[in-house]
Design a protein around this motif. Structure first.
Motif, PDB file in Angstrom:
ATOM      1  N   LEU A 150      10.950   7.768  27.340  1.00 40.87           N
ATOM      2  CA  LEU A 150      11.327   6.474  26.779  1.00 40.87           C
ATOM      3  C   LEU A 150      10.912   5.382  27.750  1.00 40.87           C
ATOM      4  O   LEU A 150      11.356   5.356  28.900  1.00 40.87           O
ATOM      5  CB  LEU A 150      12.841   6.407  26.539  1.00 40.87           C
ATOM      6  CG  LEU A 150      13.340   5.091  25.943  1.00 40.87           C
ATOM      7  CD1 LEU A 150      12.850   4.914  24.507  1.00 40.87           C
ATOM      8  CD2 LEU A 150      14.851   5.002  26.008  1.00 40.87           C
TER       9      LEU A 150
ATOM     10  N   MET B  26      11.430   1.708  28.598  1.00 42.28           N
ATOM     11  CA  MET B  26      12.531   0.814  28.275  1.00 42.28           C
ATOM     12  C   MET B  26      12.645  -0.276  29.327  1.00 42.28           C
ATOM     13  O   MET B  26      12.008  -0.214  30.369  1.00 42.28           O
ATOM     14  CB  MET B  26      13.842   1.608  28.212  1.00 42.28           C
ATOM     15  CG  MET B  26      14.246   2.251  29.541  1.00 42.28           C
ATOM     16  SD  MET B  26      15.790   3.182  29.472  1.00 42.28           S
ATOM     17  CE  MET B  26      16.981   1.892  29.186  1.00 42.28           C
TER      18      MET B  26
ATOM     19  N   SER C  55      16.840  -1.529  24.173  1.00 42.21           N
ATOM     20  CA  SER C  55      16.784  -0.382  25.083  1.00 42.21           C
ATOM     21  C   SER C  55      18.133   0.327  25.112  1.00 42.21           C
ATOM     22  O   SER C  55      18.196   1.558  25.138  1.00 42.21           O
ATOM     23  CB  SER C  55      16.386  -0.831  26.495  1.00 42.21           C
ATOM     24  OG  SER C  55      15.035  -1.254  26.519  1.00 42.21           O
TER      25      SER C  55
ATOM     26  N   ALA D  84      18.401   2.425  22.005  1.00 46.01           N
ATOM     27  CA  ALA D  84      17.546   3.614  22.106  1.00 46.01           C
ATOM     28  C   ALA D  84      18.233   4.695  22.941  1.00 46.01           C
ATOM     29  O   ALA D  84      18.236   5.871  22.552  1.00 46.01           O
ATOM     30  CB  ALA D  84      16.188   3.240  22.713  1.00 46.01           C
TER      31      ALA D  84
ATOM     32  N   LEU E  32       9.421   5.252  22.285  1.00 42.26           N
ATOM     33  CA  LEU E  32       9.763   6.655  22.467  1.00 42.26           C
ATOM     34  C   LEU E  32       8.551   7.536  22.192  1.00 42.26           C
ATOM     35  O   LEU E  32       7.862   7.342  21.190  1.00 42.26           O
ATOM     36  CB  LEU E  32      10.903   7.049  21.519  1.00 42.26           C
ATOM     37  CG  LEU E  32      11.320   8.521  21.547  1.00 42.26           C
ATOM     38  CD1 LEU E  32      11.943   8.892  22.896  1.00 42.26           C
ATOM     39  CD2 LEU E  32      12.287   8.830  20.407  1.00 42.26           C
TER      40      LEU E  32
ATOM     41  N   SER F 199      13.298   1.124  18.805  1.00 44.50           N
ATOM     42  CA  SER F 199      14.698   1.426  18.490  1.00 44.50           C
ATOM     43  C   SER F 199      14.996   1.375  16.993  1.00 44.50           C
ATOM     44  O   SER F 199      15.805   2.180  16.504  1.00 44.50           O
ATOM     45  CB  SER F 199      15.638   0.504  19.275  1.00 44.50           C
ATOM     46  OG  SER F 199      15.355  -0.848  19.004  1.00 44.50           O
TER      47      SER F 199
ATOM     48  N   MET G  24      13.673   4.576  15.609  1.00 40.77           N
ATOM     49  CA  MET G  24      14.550   5.643  16.106  1.00 40.77           C
ATOM     50  C   MET G  24      15.848   5.689  15.298  1.00 40.77           C
ATOM     51  O   MET G  24      16.306   6.763  14.925  1.00 40.77           O
ATOM     52  CB  MET G  24      14.864   5.438  17.587  1.00 40.77           C
ATOM     53  CG  MET G  24      13.695   5.673  18.513  1.00 40.77           C
ATOM     54  SD  MET G  24      14.043   5.198  20.225  1.00 40.77           S
ATOM     55  CE  MET G  24      15.340   6.362  20.634  1.00 40.77           C
TER      56      MET G  24
END
Length: 105
Positions: free
Chosen positions: A18, A20, A32, A35, A74, A84, A87
């Motif tokens: 990841l 971030m 972030s 996530a 990601l 995110s 995700m």
């Protein structure tokens, strides 16, 4: 080694990466943080995070690498999954969990 090679090595050498802003314990933006929460909810143990705020070359390079303008990003088994929002959608459909299970099995 140039930035693109460094990123390529990071995403291929680790099953879950990841990119971030900040760290898992101290995310530096809400996206972030979201996530990390999603990955924790999935039970990911073998997570490599890269703080893009610590390295301007990586911060810009990851956007070029993925052709995606924002962070977080990601990667699972070297494949770009998304940020995110993506995700969250994959998690709510149960798809993210199965991708992560395959990657860490």
């Amino acid at each position: 080694m140039d930035t693109q090679e460094i990123i390529r090595n990071q995403v291929t050498a680790n099953p879950v990466v990841l990119y971030m802003k900040g760290s898992p314990k101290f995310p530096q933006c809400g996206f972030s943080g979201l996530a990390i929460q999603i990955l924790q909810a999935c039970g990911v143990k073998n997570l490599v995070t890269v703080d893009v705020l610590a390295d301007p070359a990586i911060r810009e390079g990851i956007k070029v690498f993925s052709n995606w303008p924002t962070v977080p990003q990601l990667y699972i088994n070297g494949e770009f999954i998304g940020g995110s929002d993506i995700m969250r959608d994959l998690y709510s459909q149960g798809e993210l969990q199965s991708l992560l299970e395959k990657a860490t099995a």
